[in-house]
Enzyme design. Structure first.
Site, mmCIF file in Angstrom:
data_model
loop_
_atom_site.group_PDB
_atom_site.id
_atom_site.type_symbol
_atom_site.label_atom_id
_atom_site.label_comp_id
_atom_site.label_asym_id
_atom_site.label_seq_id
_atom_site.Cartn_x
_atom_site.Cartn_y
_atom_site.Cartn_z
ATOM 1 N NE ARG A 181 22.800 -19.357 6.160
ATOM 2 C CZ ARG A 181 23.435 -19.662 5.027
ATOM 3 N NH1 ARG A 181 22.824 -19.523 3.854
ATOM 4 N NH2 ARG A 181 24.653 -20.142 5.058
ATOM 5 C CB SER A 201 25.781 -19.834 11.597
ATOM 6 O OG SER A 201 26.535 -20.711 10.814
ATOM 7 C CD GLU A 239 22.182 -18.557 9.956
ATOM 8 O OE1 GLU A 239 23.214 -17.971 9.571
ATOM 9 O OE2 GLU A 239 22.005 -19.777 9.842
#
Ligand code: NAP
Length: 340
Positions: free
Chosen positions: A162, A236, A335
């Protein structure tokens, strides 16, 4: 090109929080972007917005430029595969759908991820064992200060879990204009995640096809993840933390049910499990039922029950982070990109 002032950003972020841009404009070509950057309103560090699916506004940004560079075209083919170039402003799932219609493989596991094509390399989106770095050939970006176009190879993007160079070293420096993918004519399905195999079985699929795998993933995601059109969220909120083998062993002994997966010589812990184990799953403040909360089916997803501010969502995320740190001694990292 029209520049708007005091623009409500609620429709442009999937968390659906209230925020206002002092100056706002859209661009659909590099030339238009260049022209806007020459104006005083956008001269200093404008926020470049794509689909708004990975941002949390905690304040009112001075200047926002929304990327609407569109177009999907096949630009070549060689023994590696078919090269497809997509504008950064295209909706990600539209590209996935288009590639599946053409019979080109590689994006099927990334079905139904919200957001735009340009956001995909930014944070190296991933799902069900596939990361977008696996299929990115190169991309073109615009350097906002130097006002020039730059080609990045996949290696130049320094992709990680990520992560990419655009989230760190070059944070705020570039607008991604388009991305070129290398897709395959022959699929090599990644069915490493048990949930995907089980869903295919439920669908009665004995031999996977691109369409079937995509459909299985759409079904899984729709059953577990909240639709931003119905309830504000950005997928997320945290990344899955990685810990050493020694830390993993210690935690596994204390918490035998803990969900974790080996990654080379380390272990990836399921952040959703850690958060759930701290009692946050489905959290909703009874005194503020329209505020910030935690999704009832996936504890990794923070939600806006209607009237939460960005700061309230951030404050809840900090409480969650503290409780995970206290119970497990593990740090969670965001994130989602917070824009203050
Ligand atoms: P899940 O299937 O309940 O699994 C929980 C976690 O365990 C996932 O985060 C996944 O890590 C990991 N995992 C499960 N099976 C694995 C395997 N065979 N090998 C390695 N790791 C495994 O997770 P979920 O929340 O429903 O998400 C499913 C997939 O969609 C995941 O890949 C997730 O990352 C992705 N997703 C991404 C977002 C986002 O906003 N970025 C939102 C929702 C879902 P990984 O996350 O590393 O895959």
């Amino acid at each position: 090109m029209q520049v708007h002032t005091h623009v409500a950003l609620k429709p442009y972020n999937t968390f659906a929080v209230e925020a206002f841009a002092e100056h706002y404009a859209t661009f659909s070509s590099p030339e238009a972007l260049q022209e806007l950057l020459s104006r005083k309103a956008f001269a200093h560090s404008p926020v470049i917005l794509g689909g708004g699916s990975n941002v949390l506004f905690t304040g009112n940004p001075q200047a926002v430029l929304k990327n609407e560079v569109t177009g999907i075209e096949r630009v070549g083919e060689d023994h590696h595969g078919i090269y497809v170039k997509a504008g950064a402003g295209e909706r990600w799932h539209e590209l996935v759908r288009y590639s599946i219609d053409q019979g080109w493989a590689g994006l099927e596991n990334l079905s139904l991820i919200p957001g735009s094509v340009g956001a995909a390399p930014m944070q190296n989106i991933g799902a069900y064992g596939v990361e977008v770095k696996d299929v990115i050939h190169s991309l073109e970006a615009f350097h906002l200060r130097e006002k020039r176009r730059v080609i990045f190879s996949a290696a130049d993007c320094e992709f990680g879990y990520r992560e990419s160079v655009f989230k760190h070293r070059y944070r705020g420096e570039f607008a991604i204009l388009n991305v070129t993918f290398c897709l395959k004519k022959e699929p090599h399905f990644n069915l490493s995640y048990g949930t995907v195999r089980q869903e295919l079985e439920r669908m009665g699929v004995a031999k996977p096809t691109l369409r079937a795998v995509s459909e299985a993933i759409i079904r899984i995601r729709s059953s577990k993840l909240p639709d931003p059109a119905v309830i504000g969220n950005a997928g997320s909120f945290f990344k899955n933390p990685e810990v050493s083998a020694a830390t993993y062993e210690r935690l596994k002994e204390a918490f035998p049910d803990m969900v974790a997966y080996p990654v080379e010589d380390r272990f990836k812990l399921a952040a959703g499990w850690l958060i759930e184990a701290c009692g946050w799953k489905g959290y909703r403040d009874p005194e503020r039922p329209d505020g910030a909360g935690v999704h009832e089916r996936q504890a990794l997803v923070l939600v806006n029950h209607g009237r939460a501010s960005g700061s309230e969502i951030l404050a809840l995320s900090e409480k969650i982070r503290e409780s995970v740190q206290k119970k497990f001694g593990v740090s969670l990292h965001r994130e989602v990109n917070v824009i203050g």
